[in-house]
Design a protein around this motif. Structure first.
Motif, short mmCIF file in Angstrom:
data_model
loop_
_atom_site.label_atom_id
_atom_site.label_comp_id
_atom_site.label_asym_id
_atom_site.label_seq_id
_atom_site.Cartn_x
_atom_site.Cartn_y
_atom_site.Cartn_z
N GLU A 1 0.84 -1.21 0.00
CA GLU A 1 0.00 0.00 0.00
C GLU A 1 0.87 1.25 0.00
N TYR B 1 2.40 4.96 0.80
CA TYR B 1 2.69 5.86 1.90
C TYR B 1 1.72 7.03 1.80
N GLN C 1 2.25 9.48 -1.00
CA GLN C 1 2.02 8.84 -2.30
C GLN C 1 0.51 8.79 -2.59
N ALA D 1 13.76 9.44 0.97
CA ALA D 1 13.36 8.04 1.24
C ALA D 1 11.89 7.93 1.62
N SER D 2 11.10 8.91 1.20
CA SER D 2 9.67 8.82 1.55
C SER D 2 8.84 8.39 0.36
N GLY D 3 9.54 7.89 -0.69
CA GLY D 3 8.81 7.27 -1.78
C GLY D 3 8.60 8.12 -3.01
N LYS D 4 9.44 9.15 -3.22
CA LYS D 4 9.29 10.03 -4.39
C LYS D 4 9.50 9.24 -5.69
N THR D 5 10.56 8.42 -5.72
CA THR D 5 10.87 7.72 -6.97
C THR D 5 9.71 6.83 -7.39
N LEU D 6 9.04 6.25 -6.40
CA LEU D 6 7.91 5.36 -6.70
C LEU D 6 6.81 6.13 -7.43
N ARG E 1 19.24 11.39 5.45
CA ARG E 1 19.88 10.10 5.19
C ARG E 1 19.80 9.18 6.41
N ARG F 1 12.60 0.06 6.79
CA ARG F 1 12.42 -1.38 7.07
C ARG F 1 13.61 -2.01 7.77
N1 ATP Z 1 4.55 2.50 -0.43
C1 ATP Z 1 5.71 1.87 -0.15
N2 ATP Z 1 5.69 0.78 0.63
C2 ATP Z 1 6.84 0.14 0.92
N3 ATP Z 1 8.07 0.50 0.47
C3 ATP Z 1 8.13 1.60 -0.31
C4 ATP Z 1 6.98 2.34 -0.67
N4 ATP Z 1 7.37 3.37 -1.47
C5 ATP Z 1 8.72 3.27 -1.60
N5 ATP Z 1 9.17 2.22 -0.92
C6 ATP Z 1 10.57 1.78 -0.78
O1 ATP Z 1 11.28 2.75 -0.01
C7 ATP Z 1 12.59 2.98 -0.55
C8 ATP Z 1 12.74 4.46 -0.91
O2 ATP Z 1 11.77 4.74 -1.93
P1 ATP Z 1 12.13 5.84 -3.02
O3 ATP Z 1 13.47 5.54 -3.61
O4 ATP Z 1 10.96 5.95 -3.92
O5 ATP Z 1 12.25 7.10 -2.08
P2 ATP Z 1 12.86 8.46 -2.52
O6 ATP Z 1 12.16 9.52 -1.76
O7 ATP Z 1 12.91 8.56 -3.99
O8 ATP Z 1 14.34 8.28 -1.98
P3 ATP Z 1 15.53 9.28 -2.37
O9 ATP Z 1 15.18 10.60 -1.75
O10 ATP Z 1 16.72 8.63 -1.77
O11 ATP Z 1 15.53 9.33 -3.88
C9 ATP Z 1 12.70 2.11 -1.78
O12 ATP Z 1 13.38 0.92 -1.42
C10 ATP Z 1 11.26 1.77 -2.14
O13 ATP Z 1 11.15 0.49 -2.74
#
Ligand code: ATP
Length: 729
Positions: free
Chosen positions: A23, A25, A28, A49-54, A378, A383
């Motif tokens: 599910e 965040y 997201q 690391a709060s899921g932007k890339t996703l 950082r 997890r």
């Molecule tokens: N909804 C979610 N549930 C579980 N894990 C997630 C979720 N969204 C992202 N992740 C995991 O969390 C980690 C960080 O996600 P992501 O790279 O998208 O964050 P980010 O904000 O882009 O990080 P950065 O700022 O380092 O680029 C990744 O391993 C990703 O697989």
């Protein structure tokens, strides 16, 4: 919000469910509610690391499944490689991914077959300047680390690139990913984007200050054990003993290395035999890749579980350190803030030993809150760590109070466009005209009015600066001297070559006026351009470089008056950088160069890369303008690429033959590829090892007939490990 409920193709949902993402965040989910999957522009200003890339992945995959194409723009090559590796996981969905970070005068049309193209903002801009056809087909543009629009050197290019992309593709979806900034609403308004702002993180972040051995944060105080006299090492040990890792940020490379060395003995005591074995392997890899004092020190630290990380390290060394840390083997990395700039390398505790940065204008200054937030972000591996801790060090009660107010309780600053300077605009005015975005001053102003600069400053003073740029470009014959804005062939070439017009003007002037074009003359001409990165002048350099200039004055196109202190000091920096390149092309060893100039191997590579590019421009300009020097510049361009003498250039065209191997072959009598084609294969195999010899003959075979290499009867006897080491270059 469950993945299952998303408006995404089933195979895409299955891909994420299989990877354990069930599910969204909260930020997201908010992005989806605001139209992420309906093609709406969106700015996500949320923590690391709060899921932007996703979010970007969802938007790209959704569009690609409907026949679209995605462009993922990042600020750094290292980040491009990281995202490229991540997106290659989509191959099981039939998604093709390409990466473009190479030379700036190529169209890279072949990349157009891909569904996702990852590129730096500079490379994207150069693809646009070279009118790459597939750029017209982009349906989703992701601008990662978009807050870097605020940076003086990278910001204008990213800003103009986004403006151009929106012009050529008004319907394409813009997805901007940013760290938390003060004026996210303003940035979103400029992008005509929905806005998601959140402080939510998957792993709790505790921000605090260490003072008198106690870690103070929010509602907690933690007494740190004092096994050593250094409270930073005690702080690191406190985490390592709990099974966590540490990132330590320092303000200089020297301090980085010093802390990693200082912490090594204490960290080593926390290692198991298995850890030590794994670390020894990494250390051996480091020494395989490099033979300098720095890499020897790095390998020694790694054997104890610590490492340092800065731009003076070559990419292979940085990747070995990052890999060792991700695998949990290296327990502590001491780094300059390069690491915080977007690279995903989290740790349970981030220790900010120095929150000040040196700047030539104003000396040591506190870093911006935004940069602190990047470093603090950082802390806490999703997890893996129960929480993350970001710790600043205070040496007095006043500093303790200052740090809480300045960083922990403060919001990140606003970001501001840096496009409105002549240095920045000169380049982008020429490229805008060369690419046909503007044929008159009115059209040029219309284009510039679509930039973030115009949005923030409502065009204040833009017209005046633009007028100055146009006058300069016409004086330097890069624009026709007409009312209409028409680029000359010179101007079109400068735009395609992706170089500052002032650099091009200086090179053209130098080639025109130079009496004798020695190696030093050309190398200094390259170093005298604004595109070149110069070495810092240390106190001990001034006398030596000045003496050199006096002894070689006739090799410089122009020597400024020593009485013009500022200009002469700058000139000495140009000469020092030129002398590094002279040693490099004359095959001085990397360790010798590092020790002589007080730099790292990574600096040699970085400066050689830029110099090679500018020398390439000099070659192209000399040919176009029919100036002398094209042949000499073309030869030097190759020599800079390999770091070798002219007599080795033919041999160096063969992959696997670097500067050390080429010299060894040359001294043994193999002076060209023709010599190698007729050589006794056993003799070459004995010299370079059978595997390398086979790779060489395979290339020569494709150019003509040569005998096969017999594999040795006793495999494993090869003298070469088959690893590409620094000596391959
Ligand atoms: N909804 C979610 N549930 C579980 N894990 C997630 C979720 N969204 C992202 N992740 C995991 O969390 C980690 C960080 O996600 P992501 O790279 O998208 O964050 P980010 O904000 O882009 O990080 P950065 O700022 O380092 O680029 C990744 O391993 C990703 O697989």
């Amino acid at each position: 919000m469950k993945i299952q409920s998303l408006d995404l193709p089933d195979e895409v949902k299955r891909f994420y469910l299989d990877s354990g993402i069930l599910e969204l965040y909260p930020p997201q989910a908010e992005a989806v509610e605001k139209g992420l999957l309906e093609g709406k522009n969106l700015l996500a200003a949320i923590p690391t690391a709060s899921g932007k890339t996703l979010l970007a992945e969802f938007a790209m995959l959704k569009s690609i499944q409907a026949g679209g194409k995605a462009l993922y723009i990042v600020p750094l090559r290292a980040l491009a490689s990281e995202k490229f590796r991540r997106f290659q996981e989509f191959s099981e969905l039939g998604i093709r991914v390409g990466i473009s970070t190479g030379d700036y005068d190529l169209r890279d049309e072949g990349l157009g077959v891909n569904d996702i193209i990852v590129a730096t903002s500079e490379k994207t801009d150069s693809l646009l300047r070279n009118e790459t056809a597939w750029m017209q087909k982009i349906s989703v543009v992701v601008a990662d680390e978009v807050h870097l629009i605020d940076s003086a050197n990278r910001g204008p290019t990213l800003e103009v690139t986004l403006t151009k992309l929106r012009k050529i593709n008004p319907s394409c979806q813009i997805l901007a990913l940013s760290a938390t900034v003060g004026n996210a609403d303003e940035l979103a308004a400029w992008l005509e984007a929905e806005l998601v702002v959140s402080e939510w993180r998957p792993t709790e972040l505790l921000e605090g200050v260490l003072f008198n051995g106690i870690f103070y944060c929010r509602d907690k105080e933690k007494l740190i054990e004092q096994p050593t006299k250094d409270e930073s090492i005690n702080l690191a040990l406190d985490t390592i003993r709990e099974g966590g890792q540490c990132l330590v940020f320092e303000s200089s490379r020297k301090n980085c290395m010093a802390f990693a060395k200082k912490a090594a003995s204490a960290v080593k005591k926390t290692l198991s035999a298995e850890d030590s074995e794994a670390l020894a392997w990494i250390a051996d890899e480091i020494l395989e890749n490099s033979e300098t004092d720095t890499s020897t020190t790095l390998a020694a630290c790694i054997r104890s579980g610590t490492a340092f990380h800065h731009a003076g390290l070559t990419t292979p060394l940085r990747e070995l350190v990052e890999g060792g840390f991700r695998e949990g083997k290296i327990r502590l990395i001491s780094s300059t803030p390069t690491l915080a700039a977007g690279l995903n390398l989290p740790a349970r505790r981030v220790i900010i030993r120095s929150y000040r940065r040196y700047s030539s204008e104003s000396g040591m200054q506190p870093i911006p809150v935004l940069e602190y937030k990047q470093m603090a972000g950082r802390a806490g591996r999703p997890r893996l760590d129960p929480y993350g801790e970001a710790v600043l060090l205070a040496k007095s009660y006043e500093e303790f109070v200052f740090l809480f107010k300045k960083y922990i309780e403060a919001d990140a600053e606003d970001i501001w466009s840096k496009l409105g300077t002549e240095n920045a605009l000169r380049t982008h005015v020429l490229s805008t005209i060369s690419n046909g975005f503007a044929r008159t001053k009115e059209e040029l102003m219309d284009f510039l009015e679509a930039t973030f600069f115009a949005f923030q400053y409502s065009n204040f003073g833009l017209s005046t600066v633009v007028e100055e740029c146009l006058t300069f470009l016409q004086q330097e014959e890069m624009l026709e001297s007409t009312d209409a804005l028409v680029p000359t062939n010179f101007g079109k070439l400068v735009s395609r070559l992706y170089i500052d017009p002032l650099s091009a003007a200086r090179i053209a002037k130098g080639l025109r006026e130079a009496e004798n074009l020695t190696e030093l003359t050309l190398l200094h001409l390259v170093c005298s351009t604004p595109d070149m990165r110069l070495l810092y002048m240390r106190n001990q350099d001034y006398q030596e470089i000045n003496d050199y200039v006096m002894a070689h004055a006739n090799e410089f196109v122009k020597v400024p008056s020593p009485f013009d202190i500022t200009e002469y000091e700058w000139f000495l920096g140009e000469v020092k950088t030129s002398l590094l390149l002279v040693d490099w092309v004359r095959e001085k060893s990397e360790n010798e160069i590092c020790l002589k100039f007080g730099i790292g191997e990574g600096d040699i590579r970085a400066i050689a890369d830029i110099a090679e590019w500018i020398m390439h421009v000099a070659t192209q300009l000399a040919r176009l303008l029919d100036f002398k020097g094209a042949r000499e510049a073309a030869e030097l361009e190759k020599r800079i690429h390999y770091g070798a003498g002219p007599e080795l250039v033919d041999l160096l065209d063969i992959r696997s033959i670097g500067r050390v191997r080429a010299r060894r072959l040359y001294e043994t009598g193999f002076r060209s590829t023709a010599d190698l084609a007729g050589a006794d294969p056993e003799k070459v195999a004995a010299l370079l090892g059978p595997k390398v010899a086979e790779r060489i003959f395979k290339q020569i075979r494709t150019r003509g007939e040569v005998p096969e290499i017999e594999e040795p009867e006793t495999p494993g006897k090869s003298s070469s490990s088959g690893q590409r080491t620094i000596n391959d270059y």
